[in-house]
Every structure is written in C-alpha cells, then in structure tokens.
Design a protein around this motif. Structure first.
Motif, PDB file in Angstrom:
ATOM      1  N   ALA A 194       0.833  -1.209   0.000  1.00  0.00           N
ATOM      2  CA  ALA A 194       0.000   0.000   0.000  1.00  0.00           C
ATOM      3  C   ALA A 194       0.865   1.255   0.000  1.00  0.00           C
ATOM      4  CB  ALA A 194      -0.932  -0.010   1.212  1.00  0.00           C
ATOM      5  N   ASN A 195       1.967   1.217   0.737  1.00  0.00           N
ATOM      6  CA  ASN A 195       2.865   2.370   0.802  1.00  0.00           C
ATOM      7  C   ASN A 195       3.522   2.631  -0.551  1.00  0.00           C
ATOM      8  OD1 ASN A 195       4.146   4.510   2.092  1.00  0.00           O
ATOM      9  ND2 ASN A 195       5.847   3.274   2.797  1.00  0.00           N
ATOM     10  N   VAL A 196       4.013   1.557  -1.179  1.00  0.00           N
ATOM     11  CA  VAL A 196       4.663   1.692  -2.483  1.00  0.00           C
ATOM     12  C   VAL A 196       3.656   2.140  -3.542  1.00  0.00           C
ATOM     13  CG1 VAL A 196       5.673   0.325  -4.355  1.00  0.00           C
ATOM     14  CG2 VAL A 196       6.602   0.146  -2.049  1.00  0.00           C
ATOM     15  N   VAL A 197       2.472   1.557  -3.530  1.00  0.00           N
ATOM     16  CA  VAL A 197       1.435   1.933  -4.500  1.00  0.00           C
ATOM     17  C   VAL A 197       1.055   3.398  -4.319  1.00  0.00           C
ATOM     18  CG1 VAL A 197      -0.995   1.577  -5.134  1.00  0.00           C
ATOM     19  CG2 VAL A 197       0.534  -0.380  -4.902  1.00  0.00           C
ATOM     20  N   HIS A 198       1.057   3.872  -3.081  1.00  0.00           N
ATOM     21  CA  HIS A 198       0.766   5.291  -2.830  1.00  0.00           C
ATOM     22  C   HIS A 198       1.766   6.180  -3.571  1.00  0.00           C
ATOM     23  CE1 HIS A 198      -0.168   9.023  -0.690  1.00  0.00           C
ATOM     24  NE2 HIS A 198       1.141   9.162  -0.555  1.00  0.00           N
ATOM     25  N   TYR A 199       3.046   5.867  -3.434  1.00  0.00           N
ATOM     26  CA  TYR A 199       4.075   6.670  -4.119  1.00  0.00           C
ATOM     27  C   TYR A 199       3.917   6.575  -5.635  1.00  0.00           C
ATOM     28  CZ  TYR A 199       6.766   7.932   0.002  1.00  0.00           C
ATOM     29  OH  TYR A 199       7.159   8.497   1.188  1.00  0.00           O
ATOM     30  N   LEU A 200       3.679   5.368  -6.121  1.00  0.00           N
ATOM     31  CA  LEU A 200       3.586   5.170  -7.569  1.00  0.00           C
ATOM     32  C   LEU A 200       2.369   5.866  -8.171  1.00  0.00           C
ATOM     33  CD1 LEU A 200       4.533   1.380  -7.676  1.00  0.00           C
ATOM     34  CD2 LEU A 200       5.888   3.251  -8.649  1.00  0.00           C
ATOM     35  N   SER A 201       1.268   5.868  -7.462  1.00  0.00           N
ATOM     36  CA  SER A 201       0.024   6.403  -8.033  1.00  0.00           C
ATOM     37  C   SER A 201      -0.241   7.860  -7.686  1.00  0.00           C
ATOM     38  CB  SER A 201      -1.167   5.549  -7.575  1.00  0.00           C
ATOM     39  OG  SER A 201      -1.276   5.561  -6.163  1.00  0.00           O
ATOM     40  N   LYS A 202       0.243   8.307  -6.525  1.00  0.00           N
ATOM     41  CA  LYS A 202      -0.077   9.667  -6.080  1.00  0.00           C
ATOM     42  C   LYS A 202       1.098  10.636  -6.167  1.00  0.00           C
ATOM     43  CE  LYS A 202      -4.275   8.549  -4.583  1.00  0.00           C
ATOM     44  NZ  LYS A 202      -4.286   7.124  -4.901  1.00  0.00           N
ATOM     45  N   VAL A 203       2.308  10.135  -6.045  1.00  0.00           N
ATOM     46  CA  VAL A 203       3.484  11.015  -5.960  1.00  0.00           C
ATOM     47  C   VAL A 203       4.241  11.101  -7.282  1.00  0.00           C
ATOM     48  CG1 VAL A 203       5.672  11.414  -4.767  1.00  0.00           C
ATOM     49  CG2 VAL A 203       3.700  10.540  -3.492  1.00  0.00           C
ATOM     50  N   PHE A 204       4.581   9.956  -7.861  1.00  0.00           N
ATOM     51  CA  PHE A 204       5.420   9.974  -9.063  1.00  0.00           C
ATOM     52  C   PHE A 204       4.756  10.615 -10.284  1.00  0.00           C
ATOM     53  CE2 PHE A 204       8.252   7.050  -6.795  1.00  0.00           C
ATOM     54  CZ  PHE A 204       9.468   7.614  -7.148  1.00  0.00           C
ATOM     55  N   PRO A 205       3.425  10.503 -10.478  1.00  0.00           N
ATOM     56  CA  PRO A 205       2.834  11.230 -11.614  1.00  0.00           C
ATOM     57  C   PRO A 205       3.074  12.736 -11.534  1.00  0.00           C
ATOM     58  CG  PRO A 205       1.321   9.540 -10.860  1.00  0.00           C
ATOM     59  CD  PRO A 205       2.440   9.584  -9.854  1.00  0.00           C
ATOM     60  N   LEU A 206       3.022  13.302 -10.334  1.00  0.00           N
ATOM     61  CA  LEU A 206       3.266  14.745 -10.161  1.00  0.00           C
ATOM     62  C   LEU A 206       4.734  15.079 -10.397  1.00  0.00           C
ATOM     63  CD1 LEU A 206       1.129  15.359  -6.936  1.00  0.00           C
ATOM     64  CD2 LEU A 206       0.486  15.811  -9.310  1.00  0.00           C
ATOM     65  N   ILE A 207       5.628  14.212  -9.880  1.00  0.00           N
ATOM     66  CA  ILE A 207       7.070  14.424 -10.076  1.00  0.00           C
ATOM     67  C   ILE A 207       7.411  14.334 -11.570  1.00  0.00           C
ATOM     68  CG2 ILE A 207       9.351  13.409  -9.668  1.00  0.00           C
ATOM     69  CD1 ILE A 207       8.378  12.624  -6.869  1.00  0.00           C
TER      70      ILE A 207
END
Length: 900
Positions: A194-207
């Motif tokens: 869940a933590n990794v999916v959070h970064y992949l779906s919510k954080v990296f698209p913005l970055i």
C-alpha cells in the motif's frame, strides 16, 4: 559568492529551527509537558530529566530530528533556487542545464542532443527493504507539515495569516505527538505494498510532470530551438518498478497469490489514474466545430468508434454536439470503462494494451497540430500521453526475484518424483547440470504435470510462473518485470529459469531473465557467465523478443559485506566495464540494474555523482535502480526534491550515454587502485574472519534488537542461522551505523592507504593527482570520508562498553580506531583541502544534531544492557521492552539519516 549562499542557507536552517522548536515547545506546554519542553530546548544536565520518562524523551527527539530533516530539505531547495538565480541553470550540478552547457561546449548539435535525450530510459524500482520504520500516517503528517513550512516562506502574508499557519503547525505537531511513530505490529506485505502503490500512483505522476517542465524550460533557457523539444517522442522515457509482492528471495510470505494480487492492484490503480486524466481532458477539450475546422480524419474516426461501441457509443457522441474533439475523447472514455470492467470479450470494445490508447492520443495530438492548435496539444494532450507512456495499464513492472539455491531445490524435488528419482540436482557438477538443462529445455515434452505436487519449493516456483503466464495471456507482459536470479554463480543458474519458463509456456514471451552478481567472486566471474548466457542458443533465439538488450543486476550490499567498501566499489567498476564489453562483443546493449541502498556503503549517494563515476561505455541510455526503505520518502516524498532527483538521473544518463570524444580511461592509476583494493579487502576480511569478531559485533551493536524489529515483513536472516554469511546486508549496515562505527563505509581503507604511502609513495601521490580528473576515484573517497564524518569515536567507545570481555573489546576497538584515524588523515590529504573547508555543510548538519543524538545513544545503551540481562534470565519483561528499544532505533535513524 557560493560560500556566502551556503552560509546564508545554514543561517536559514538555524532560524527555521528556532521557529519550529518554538512551536514544538508551545505544543508541549499546552499538553502539560513543561519539563520536557525545557529539557529538549536546553539539554541542561542540571535539570533532573530522570523525572521525565525515557519514552517521552525518545519520542520528542524522534520528532525533533524529523522536523530538522524537513527544515534542511526546505533549505536545500531554497539554496538551489538562489544558486540558479545567481549563476544560471547550468551551475546546478547534475541538472539538465549543466548537461546542455557541457554538450554545447563540446560542439554537439541540437539534433544529436534530442536523439540522445529521447534514447534515455530511467526506471526507479521501489523496494521494501525496511529501514523505513515510520508509519504511513506519520509520512503523511510530514508532507502536511512541509507544505505549511513552505507557506510560511511567503513574504506577502499578513501577520494574521502567519499566525494561522503557526496555529496549524502547532495543531499538527500535537496530532503527531499523540500518534504512534512506528509499527507496533510487524507490517505485512499488504502494508508495504500500500505504501509503495501510494508513491507510484499519487506522488510519481506529479514528479514526472514537474520533471518534464524542468527539462523543457532548461532547454529554452539555453536558447535552443523550442520546436525540437515539444513532442512526447523527444523526451526521456520513464518507467517504474516494484519489488513488493515479487521479490521472494528469502521472503517466505511472497506467495504466488500475493504476486497475482499485486499485479492486479497495479493494473487497477493505473487504469484509474488514466481514466481520471481522460475525464479531465474531456472537460477541457471544448473546441467547437463552429469556430474551428474539423479534420476529415476526426469525423471518420468518431463515426467508426461510435459504430463499434454501439448504442453507448452513439450516446457518448450525442453528449457534446458540435464539439468533435470532446466526442472522440468521450469514446476513449467509454472504451476505457470497458477495459476497467473487463466484462467484454470483443477486443474492439476495449483497449488490449496501453499502446492502443497511446495511438488514439497521438491521433488527437496530430489533428490539433493540423489546425494549428499546437499549444492546446502541448498543454492538454502531453500530460496524459506522458502518464500513459510511463505507467501504461500496469503502474509499475513487478520484478520477480528468487535465489539460485531455491531453484536448485525445486528442480531436485521435481526429479525425485520423476524417473530420475535417485538423483539430486544440487549435488551435480556444472557440466552435468548443463547437459540435463539443455536436453529438457530443447525437448517438446514437459517434465512436470500440473496434477502432481513435487514439494514446497517446486510447487511454489511452478505456481508463481503460472501466475505470470496467466497474467500475460490476459493483459500482456507490460506489468511483469525481470526474472532476477540472486546469487548467479554459473550459466546453469540462469538456464534453470529457462526450464521453468518452458514448463509454463513463457519462453515465447518477452520476459527478461537477468543475472544478479552480488559477491566479489560473482562480480569477478560475471563477464564469463554473461558471455556463456549470450552465446546460448535459446538466448540468441529470444534476442529479437528483447530488442537486442540484456539487463544485468549488480549488488552493492553483499559485495560490500563480502569485501569492504573499497573492494566492493572497485570490483563493481571492473565488472560493469567487463560486462559492457561482453555486450558489445555480442552486439547487444547491456544495461545495468543497480541494487543500491540508502547508505553510502550500500551504493547510496547523489545520483549525478553515482552515474558520472561509472566506467566509460557502461551507461547505454538506460538505468534501472532500487530505491529502498527510507530513501523513498527522503528522495521522492517532496515534489521539488523528487523532481531534482529524477532530473539528476535522466540528465546524468543522457550525459554519460554521449560521453566526450576523448576517453581518459587509460590515464587513470588503475594498478594503484587494484593494489589498494586488494590490501583493504585483506584488512577487512582479517577483521570479520576473526573467530572472536562475531561476539564483539553481537555485543557492541544493537543487531540483536534489529532482529526483533517490526520495521518490515522480511526476516533479518535468510535462513535463520546465526552467522555473518546468513545475515542480510541491511541489518548488518544498520547496526554499525546506529552505534556510530559506520565501519561498513570505511574499514580497511585507512590502513591500506598508510601502507601505500610507505611502500609506493609515487603511487600514493599519483592518486592525489588523479582525483580531479577521475570521477570514480573522487566519488569513492568523498563517500568514504562522509562515512568517517558520521562515525564518532566517543560514541563507538560507549557502545564497546557493552562487550563483556575486556580483552576482546580492546582488541577490536583498537583495530577499528586505528583504521579510522588513518582513513581520516589520508583521505583529507588526498582530497587536497581540509575537511573544515570542503565539508562545511555536512559538519554543520552533524553538529546541530550531535547533542540530541548523544542523549539517545546513552538511552539506547542503557536499554540494551537492561534488555540483554532480562533476556539472559528468561524474564518475560524483556519482550515488554521491545517497543521502547525500537522507538530509540527509529529516533536515531531519523537523526542520522540513511542508516540502512
């Protein structure tokens, strides 16, 4: 000027520290913690802090260090802004601006630059190697607080607005205080996923979006032709990977079902991201046919799709009369809904792959350009095209890693249930293994039967390969990463994977079989193994599926644990050079998957320096690397920091894919480094091979506490044996760093340098002369020095007091401190300036933390003594102490950063 900006940056850190501590104190006072509030500000030993519970001191310092990390991160961003403002974009190390300036000075034309940029492929792979003990809730609190700190920077805010921000900070700090900081129960794979999916779906698209803008405006800032860098095809490619749910090396909880679920969760999340972006595009693309020409291709495209999609297609078109662009997007939206539901068998009604969607989006883009709506295409289509290109319908590629020994057991179990029941594959020599594997791989007959249970290892392997097969049949291979073989020691280790692929009908797919060379010996043998693998008939046959490329993973952790820091780095350097040459021999591009950790001794460090230290010709346009544990939040938890790190990766790969015409490799003092590497490894191995070393290590560090930790789902040891060989590299490094020895990052180097100076003074001086021109050498010594600066002899001695045997304690402590002093003095001399001049920032950051760190170290040592005594007495109170011990570890980790 540079020094002035750095000093100003540190002054800002001190000012921000004062302000945030004021908020922290006010919060503590508001909840009747006045004594604690006074103590954390002054650390006055005259205050009777024994009346304050250890738990509260640990918690307060844990929060203090996390606050300092946020303050320093904000200061670093402000420093870069000011630096760019004063010196221009090309002055920022590792940036696109620097790369463009270097290319321009070399006379490289813009078309060649664009060709190189578009050939770049960067793939960060998120893993759950667990030095990140903080709960996800706390990570979210960090992000909230950082945004408040940024808001507080706004000089236009009124005093009332500033007061509102301060009150929000105080309220957030209270929420943080009242929330548990670390996992009280060991997190399972679902938590980590869940933590990794959070970064992949919510954080990296913005970055990703921010990173593309940085590239675009760096190009324009250099005065280059804007028309050359507009289309998605001209930008570097990004893809993302994950090990959570796929990495089963020594991880018994990664079952076939977990892998199946993870692949589906990734797909669901990615489709949701894309669907929301398509909805947004439909809302924005409001071009009217009354005011804009409608290309014939668009009209016919709408008619064709509407007919295929039936009544729903007609309704989608009728929703927006006179808005043909929206009508086409509505049809894409409908087709995506069908893709998400998965209830349609006719492939014309849904997207079988993200490539089909990319084709539709490119169609819209080209038609917008046809009517001269270039800006609309650039601003509305590009972000969505980029998301689809980078995340596909799979979010991240899930790598499947397993140990070669596990595959051996699996094959042995299969043979024991076959006509070869008396044989044991594990005991065969290499020649016998190869004869058997080649025969079975070439045979049209299957060795296994789905109705038979062969044994735990065999059934597990066959089941997760079948999961990959079934997923590939339904959705394609986009979401499946590489099949990585840990501890690859021979050709047969890779052919075992071919055998299981053959048994599960996967040989005809484009799945990559990748060796992982980890130990010093395996790195030395890697080129020969790869040569044999690329020569193999089946590998040659599959190369067209893999586009004549071969992934090779290299391990930083185990090579360091095996031979020490200098031998590890030098053997990795040589291995990458030799492996690249093997690729060229076979006319195949070898690209590296770097298994880095957060710490320097596990390959960590600034990305641009890491990439520039690679041997010439070893960066072939693509880089894949692990982002582990605490490094994920530190490097990518903040949008601006994450943007900079992604920029460093991509620009670094671009720069070293197109190296300068003049190759200086032959001018470097490689023989001296070879000698130094061998000597340092001898000293390192003499230390860890000493029969009494394990006792010293076990008592002088908190390794026994780490083995009880709840900071990740993976066991600390591969098989549970109490040996250095079986201990995972992460707790090995973590334990030394928590006790401030940090010897995994420097031991052996100092004594080797001393001997070099005595035995070969000319070679010693040659190192000094080459440091400026050889990036690898400079990077290696700077990293080693960083670990020496983090080490603290006073605190080392405090932990050494935990060793029960006085003679043994003195023996190892003297060896360690002697090498420490030699390393500091020799590296300072070789780098040419005093540490105080060169490392002002590093020293300042450590100095403003050291008092608080020392308090925590003392608390940890006292707690370890008590816990070990209770354990020895089999007192059940020992287990009740674990939460406090783990809390100290977490707080120290936050203060030291990059401890694992």
């Amino acid at each position: 000027m540079h020094k002035k900006i750095e000093i100003k940056g540190f002054d800002k850190i001190l000012e921000d520290k004062k302000n945030i501590l004021s908020c922290f104190k006010e919060m503590l006072s508001s909840i009747d913690e006045n004594k604690l509030s006074t103590f954390i500000e002054s650390l006055d030993e005259n205050i009777d802090f024994k009346t304050i519970s250890d738990e509260k001191i640990i918690q307060s310092f844990g929060i203090y260090f996390q606050l300092m990390n946020l303050i320093e991160e904000n200061a670093a961003i402000q420093f870069n802004r000011q630096f760019e403002k004063n010196f221009g974009i090309s002055a920022i190390r590792g940036s696109w601006g620097e790369t463009f300036k270097l290319w321009d000075e070399q006379g490289i034309d813009q078309d060649t630059m664009i060709k190189t940029i578009s050939s770049v492929h960067v793939c960060p792979v998120l893993t759950a190697h667990p030095t990140e003990a903080k709960r996800v809730t706390i990570l979210e609190t960090h992000r909230e607080l950082y945004l408040l700190l940024v808001q507080n920077e706004n000089s236009t805010y009124s005093q009332t607005e500033k007061k509102v921000i301060r009150d929000k900070i105080i309220s957030l700090l209270e929420r943080w205080w009242r929330t548990g900081e670390i996992y009280l129960e060991k997190p399972d794979l679902r938590d980590e996923r869940a933590n990794v999916v959070h970064y992949l779906s919510k954080v990296f698209p913005l970055i990703l979006e921010s990173s593309d803008l940085k590239l675009k405006y760096s190009w324009l800032e250099m005065g280059f032709d804007p028309e050359k860098l507009k289309d998605i095809e001209h930008f570097p490619k990004y893809s993302f990977g994950s090990w959570v749910g796929g990495d089963r090396d020594g991880h018994p909880f990664v079952t076939p079902q977990i892998t199946k679920d993870t692949l589906l969760i990734h797909r669901k999340e990615s489709l949701e991201i894309i669907y929301n972006h398509v909805l947004k595009l439909g809302a924005q693309l409001s071009l009217s046919s009354k005011h804009n020409p409608t290309p014939e291709a668009l009209t016919s495209g709408i008619a064709n799709y509407a007919k295929l999609l039936g009544d729903k297609g007609v309704k989608a078109v009728n929703r927006n009369p006179y808005e043909p662009w929206r009508q086409f997007v509505n049809l894409i939206e409908l087709k995506l809904e069908n893709t998400i539901s998965g209830s349609y068998s006719d492939s014309k009604l849904f997207y079988r792959s993200s490539k089909e969607l990319q084709k539709d989006l490119k169609f819209i883009r080209e038609l917008l350009i046809e009517i001269n709506a270039d800006k609309i295409a650039e601003n509305l289509l590009f972000p969505l095209e980029r998301i689809v290109q980078s995340f596909g319908f799979h979010l991240a590629k899930l790598d499947i890693r397993q140990n070669s020994e596990y595959y051996e057991k699996a094959i042995s179990q299969i043979l024991q249930k076959s006509t070869l029941a008396d044989t044991d594959f594990q005991s065969w020599d290499e020649a016998t293994r190869l004869r058997f594997l080649n025969k079975e791989i070439a045979s049209p007959e299957l060795l296994t039967n789905i109705t038979i249970s062969y044994g735990p290892e065999a059934d597990n392997v066959l089941d997760y390969f079948r999961v990959l097969r079934d997923h590939n049949i339904l959705y394609g291979s986009e979401g499946i990463g590489s099949l990585i073989v840990s501890m690859t020691r021979s050709l047969s280790d890779l052919l075992m994977v071919y055998l299981f692929m053959k048994e599960t009908q996967l040989l005809g797919t484009d799945l990559i079989v990748a060796p992982l060379f980890e130990t010093i010996e395996d790195l030395d043998n890697g080129a020969a193994i790869l040569d044999d693998f690329l020569n193999h008939t089946l590998t040659k046959k599959r190369q067209s599926l893999l586009q004549d490329a071969q992934e090779v993973m290299v391990g930083y952790s185990d090579s360091n644990k095996d031979g020490g820091v200098l031998a590890s780095k030098w053997n990795l350097y040589n291995a990458e050079k030799a492996l690249s040459e093997v690729g060229r021999k076979h006319n195949i591009k070898v690209f590296f998957f770097h298994g880095r950790g957060g710490t320097i001794s596990r390959g960590g460090g600034k990305y641009h320096r890491f990439i520039e230290s690679k041997p010439t010709g070893s960066v072939n346009g693509k880089i894949k690397l692990t982002i582990q544990g605490e490094s994920i939040s530190q490097q990518f938890g903040n949008l601006l920091t994450g943007t900079y790190n992604l920029e460093m990766l991509a620009s670094g790969v671009a720069l070293h894919t197109l190296p300068p015409a003049q190759d200086k490799e032959n001018d470097y003092p490689k023989k001296t480094i070879e000698w130094l590497s061998a000597k340092s490894m001898v000293h390192y191995k003499n230390l860890i091979a000493d029969s009494e070393f394990m006792q010293f290590y076990s008592e002088a560090t908190p390794i026994d506490i780490l083995e009880q930790s709840k900071i990740g789902s993976r066991p600390a040891r591969r098989t549970g044996k109490r040996s250095l060989k079986d201990l995972r590299a992460i707790p090995w490094v973590f334990s030394w760093n928590l006790s401030r020895f940090t010897l995994t990052g420097w031991y052996g180097v100092g004594t080797a340098l001393k001997e070099l100076k005595e035995q070969d003074p000319e070679g010693y001086e040659g190192l000094k002369e080459s440091i400026a021109s050889w990036p690898f050498l400079r990077y290696m010594f700077i990293q080693t020095e960083t670990n020496l600066l983090i080490a603290n002899p006073e605190i080392m001695k405090m932990y050494a007091e935990l060793v029960t045997d006085e003679k043994l304690k003195n023996k190892f402590l003297n060896l360690i401190l002697s090498d420490y002093e030699e390393g500091k003095s020799h590296i300072e001399y070789l780098l040419g300036e005093s540490v105080a001049e060169r490392r002002t920032g590093q020293l300042n950051i450590m100095n403003i933390r050291e008092k608080e760190l020392k308090v925590l170290h003392k608390l940890q040592i006292d707690s370890i003594k008590k816990w070990r005594k209770l354990n020895k007495e089999n007192n059940p109170e020992a287990s009740n102490m674990l939460p406090e011990l783990l809390h100290v570890i977490n707080s120290l980790s936050g203060g030291l950063r990059n401890t694992g």
